[in-house]
Design a protein around this motif. Structure first.
Motif, short mmCIF file in Angstrom:
data_model
loop_
_atom_site.label_atom_id
_atom_site.label_comp_id
_atom_site.label_asym_id
_atom_site.label_seq_id
_atom_site.Cartn_x
_atom_site.Cartn_y
_atom_site.Cartn_z
N ALA A 117 114.33 90.25 44.29
CA ALA A 117 115.19 91.32 44.82
C ALA A 117 115.61 92.26 43.69
CB ALA A 117 116.40 90.72 45.51
N SER A 118 115.90 91.71 42.51
CA SER A 118 116.27 92.54 41.38
C SER A 118 115.12 93.44 40.94
CB SER A 118 116.71 91.67 40.20
OG SER A 118 117.85 90.93 40.53
N LEU A 119 113.93 92.88 40.89
CA LEU A 119 112.75 93.66 40.52
C LEU A 119 112.48 94.77 41.53
CD1 LEU A 119 110.34 94.07 38.61
CD2 LEU A 119 109.08 92.45 40.04
N ALA A 120 112.57 94.44 42.81
CA ALA A 120 112.34 95.44 43.85
C ALA A 120 113.39 96.55 43.78
CB ALA A 120 112.35 94.78 45.23
N ALA A 121 114.64 96.17 43.55
CA ALA A 121 115.71 97.16 43.44
C ALA A 121 115.50 98.05 42.23
CB ALA A 121 117.07 96.47 43.35
N TRP A 122 115.07 97.46 41.11
CA TRP A 122 114.83 98.25 39.90
C TRP A 122 113.70 99.25 40.13
CZ3 TRP A 122 110.67 98.71 36.50
CH2 TRP A 122 110.95 99.41 35.32
#
Length: 91
Positions: A62-67
């Motif tokens: 989720a963090s990677l997708a948000a970034w």
């Protein structure tokens, strides 16, 4: 029950990371804040169990997708490059 198994801890961590983003801008901590919030919401809805490995995997993805989304939306635009024509130390 361990502290990382509580959904509200993940949401509180997301809020703390969002506050850190205010003081250190760059859309780095905001991605992690969104990842923590997504993890907390999924845990709160009962869609994510108490296994730490799965929680960390969901948090990381989720963090990677948000970034990636933040870089596309608010990142450097095409053709927007900073060119330096002189050095700050030159007199």
């Amino acid at each position: 029950m361990a502290l990382w198994q509580l959904w509200w801890v993940w949401l509180a961590g997301g809020v703390v990371l969002a506050i850190v983003e205010i003081f250190l801008p760059g859309f780095v901590f905001l991605g992690f804040a969104i990842g923590a919030a997504v993890t907390g919401v999924l845990m709160g809805l009962g869609l994510l169990g108490g296994n730490l490995a799965w929680m960390l995997l969901v948090f990381a993805l989720a963090s990677l997708a948000a970034w990636v989304v933040l870089r596309r939306v608010a990142g450097v635009r095409k053709g927007q490059i900073k060119l330096w024509d002189r050095d700050i130390n030159e007199n």
